[in-house]
Design a protein around this motif. Structure first.
Motif, short mmCIF file in Angstrom:
data_model
loop_
_atom_site.label_atom_id
_atom_site.label_comp_id
_atom_site.label_asym_id
_atom_site.label_seq_id
_atom_site.Cartn_x
_atom_site.Cartn_y
_atom_site.Cartn_z
N UNK A 21 0.80 -1.21 0.00
CA UNK A 21 0.00 0.00 0.00
C UNK A 21 0.83 1.26 0.00
N UNK A 22 2.13 1.16 0.21
CA UNK A 22 2.99 2.34 0.22
C UNK A 22 3.28 2.82 -1.20
N UNK A 23 3.46 4.10 -1.31
CA UNK A 23 3.70 4.71 -2.62
C UNK A 23 5.18 4.90 -2.90
N UNK A 24 6.04 4.74 -1.85
CA UNK A 24 7.47 4.93 -2.07
C UNK A 24 8.19 3.60 -1.88
N UNK A 25 9.45 3.63 -2.24
CA UNK A 25 10.28 2.44 -2.07
C UNK A 25 10.34 2.07 -0.60
N UNK B 207 11.59 -1.34 2.25
CA UNK B 207 12.24 -2.63 2.42
C UNK B 207 12.06 -3.07 3.87
N UNK B 208 11.67 -4.36 4.01
CA UNK B 208 11.49 -4.89 5.36
C UNK B 208 12.37 -6.13 5.50
N UNK C 169 3.25 -15.78 -0.51
CA UNK C 169 2.33 -14.71 -0.10
C UNK C 169 2.69 -13.38 -0.77
N UNK C 170 3.97 -13.11 -0.95
CA UNK C 170 4.41 -11.86 -1.59
C UNK C 170 3.99 -11.81 -3.06
N UNK C 171 3.90 -12.99 -3.69
CA UNK C 171 3.50 -13.03 -5.11
C UNK C 171 2.06 -12.56 -5.31
N UNK C 172 1.27 -12.62 -4.26
CA UNK C 172 -0.13 -12.20 -4.38
C UNK C 172 -0.29 -10.68 -4.40
N UNK C 173 0.79 -9.95 -4.14
CA UNK C 173 0.73 -8.49 -4.08
C UNK C 173 1.62 -7.88 -5.17
N UNK C 174 1.07 -6.98 -5.93
CA UNK C 174 1.81 -6.37 -7.03
C UNK C 174 2.92 -5.47 -6.51
N UNK C 175 4.10 -5.60 -7.08
CA UNK C 175 5.23 -4.73 -6.75
C UNK C 175 6.11 -5.25 -5.63
N UNK C 176 5.75 -6.38 -4.99
CA UNK C 176 6.56 -6.93 -3.90
C UNK C 176 7.50 -8.00 -4.42
N UNK C 177 8.73 -7.99 -3.91
CA UNK C 177 9.73 -8.97 -4.30
C UNK C 177 10.46 -9.44 -3.06
N UNK D 184 10.76 -6.38 -0.45
CA UNK D 184 11.03 -5.06 -1.00
C UNK D 184 9.83 -4.60 -1.80
N UNK D 185 9.44 -3.36 -1.61
CA UNK D 185 8.43 -2.70 -2.42
C UNK D 185 9.13 -1.82 -3.41
#
Length: 464
Positions: A412-416, A418-419, A436-444, A459-460
């Motif tokens: 949901x964040x608009x900026x880069x 990393x966790x 689980x990360x594959x279900x969300x666009x932009x997460x790697x 990483x977003x």
């Protein structure tokens, strides 16, 4: 002595006609010719036609059946006042001196029957003003038409001469034969009278079996003549049709190919001759296409149809379009097949063969579409099931819920962003995080290191 010769005399052996005509011949007659032979008594009054046994009503039934059959096959005796009256409607056959007269009832669609051809026919022979034939192929071979080679003296000379005056096949004619052109001036008593006989003929097939050999023996200047070409090609086509009807397709192909070679040598002199040769070429190409489909060689069938298209527009020939479509269909080109089948049907809307081919192809395409749909559905279902299997890991639900909430927050964040995850994660825990990360666009998911020292981060990334 006089009473002895009231009955027919049976000869103990046959007569050699050549010896009878060229040498002095003696006959020795045993006056006791009714003596027993091989323990059996021979009585010349015995009936040698057991099928005719019985009372007069049975005989009448048989004769009536013959008369009806002759009428059904258009072999019945024509209406006339006398043979003299009938002969006025006829013409003399060449070289017969009036002994053979002919009346064409229905002309065939081919050339004149060659003198050495093989013919298939039915005939019925009548005495003057008789309705029942005294001789007929209807009573031979179970009633099937007679097939015979001309030029072998196997039939009456007048009948053979008359047949060569007919255009065949599929022709009907009447022949009036004088005794000299039939069984001879004395006949063959008691059955064959020394009289004129009328033959009613239905010609069904003609095979010019020697057309090829006859053509090959000609000098080149003769081979190029239009008349020779047409006669030879028609003979070869008749032979090929016979082979095709017997399912001898490969031999039929060779015969049609030979006819095409003959056509290639011809030198037409007029527009009419050129047009006739063109028609013969079209017929040959189409028939070759049919034969090639029969022997499962669709590529050759396509070539024949394309050759036809070079000399004449294929779209004008229903049969050519149909087999062009069939060849495409055999090669799996169903869309092309459908196109040419429809073109053929447009030329002949009531053609049942084309309608059936279109129906079969339509059913096949519908069946193929259904099968293809089922395959994709099964494939999609399998991939979903596999995906579901992948989200089942050896981790507790709290761990999965925590990772899912973290991913949702990052996505949901608009900026880069990393966790970094804690060290010491198990393989199942890492795999669960990736899934689980594959279900969300932009997460790697990033991995660094091995074993317990492996660092895992989510990483977003921001799309630019």
């Amino acid at each position: 002595m006089e009473n002895v010769f009231q009955d027919p005399v049976q000869l103990s052996k046959g007569i050699n006609l050549k010896e009878l005509m060229t040498t002095a011949t003696e006959f020795h007659i045993d006056m006791d010719f009714k003596k027993k032979q091989n323990g059996m008594s021979i009585n010349m009054d015995d009936d040698f036609f057991p099928d005719m046994d019985g009372d007069d009503s049975d005989e009448e039934d048989v004769l009536k059946n013959i008369e009806d059959t002759a009428d059904k096959l258009m072999l019945s005796s024509p209406e006339y006042h006398s043979f003299d009256e009938l002969s006025k409607k006829m013409i003399d056959c060449s070289m017969s001196n009036g002994a053979v007269k002919i009346l064409i009832i229905e002309e065939g669609d081919g050339p004149l029957v060659p003198v050495d051809a093989e013919v298939t026919l039915h005939y019925a022979a009548y005495w003057e003003k008789s309705n029942i034939p005294f001789d007929s192929t209807l009573t031979m071979n179970g009633g099937t038409p007679l097939t015979i080679r001309l030029g072998k003296r196997r039939i009456l000379p007048g009948l053979e001469l008359g047949l060569t005056m007919v255009h065949g096949p599929r022709a009907r004619a009447q022949l009036l034969l004088a005794p000299a052109a039939a069984w001879g001036p004395r006949g063959a008593p008691p059955r064959i009278r020394p009289e004129r006989a009328l033959f009613v003929i239905s010609l069904y097939a003609v095979s010019d079996v020697y057309a090829s050999a006859r053509f090959n023996d000609l000098p080149m200047e003769e081979q190029t003549k239009f008349e020779v070409t047409v006669r030879t090609v028609n003979g070869l086509h008749a032979e090929a049709k016979g082979l095709f009807s017997k399912k001898r397709y490969k031999r039929a192909i060779k015969t049609y190919q030979h006819s095409m070679s003959v056509l290639g040598l011809s030198r037409p002199k007029t527009e009419y001759e050129e047009d006739q040769l063109k028609k013969l070429k079209i017929t040959t190409y189409i028939n070759l296409a049919v034969c090639y489909c029969k022997v499962d060689k669709p590529k050759y069938a396509l070539i024949m149809c394309e050759n036809l298209d070079r000399i004449s527009n294929l779209d004008k020939h229903c049969k050519g379009l149909f087999y062009y479509g069939r060849a495409h269909n055999m090669l799996g080109r169903h869309d092309e097949a459908l196109t040419y089948y429809k073109k053929a049907l447009k030329l002949e809307p009531k053609n049942k063969d084309i309608g059936k081919a279109l129906a079969d192809l339509d059913a096949y395409l519908k069946s193929s579409a259904k099968t293809e749909k089922e395959i994709w559905q099964n494939a999609f279902q399998s991939s979903v099931e596999e995906k579901k299997e992948k989200v089942v890991y050896a981790v507790d639900e709290d761990f999965q819920d925590g990772v899912r909430e973290m991913c949702k927050d990052l996505a949901g964040r608009s900026e880069y962003a990393k966790f970094d995850l804690p060290l010491g994660l198990t393989k199942d825990e890492v795999d669960c995080i990736k899934s689980l990360a594959d279900d969300f666009q932009g997460l790697h998911v990033l991995e660094d290191g091995e074993g317990k020292r492996k660092k895992v981060s989510i990483v977003k990334k921001i799309s630019i």
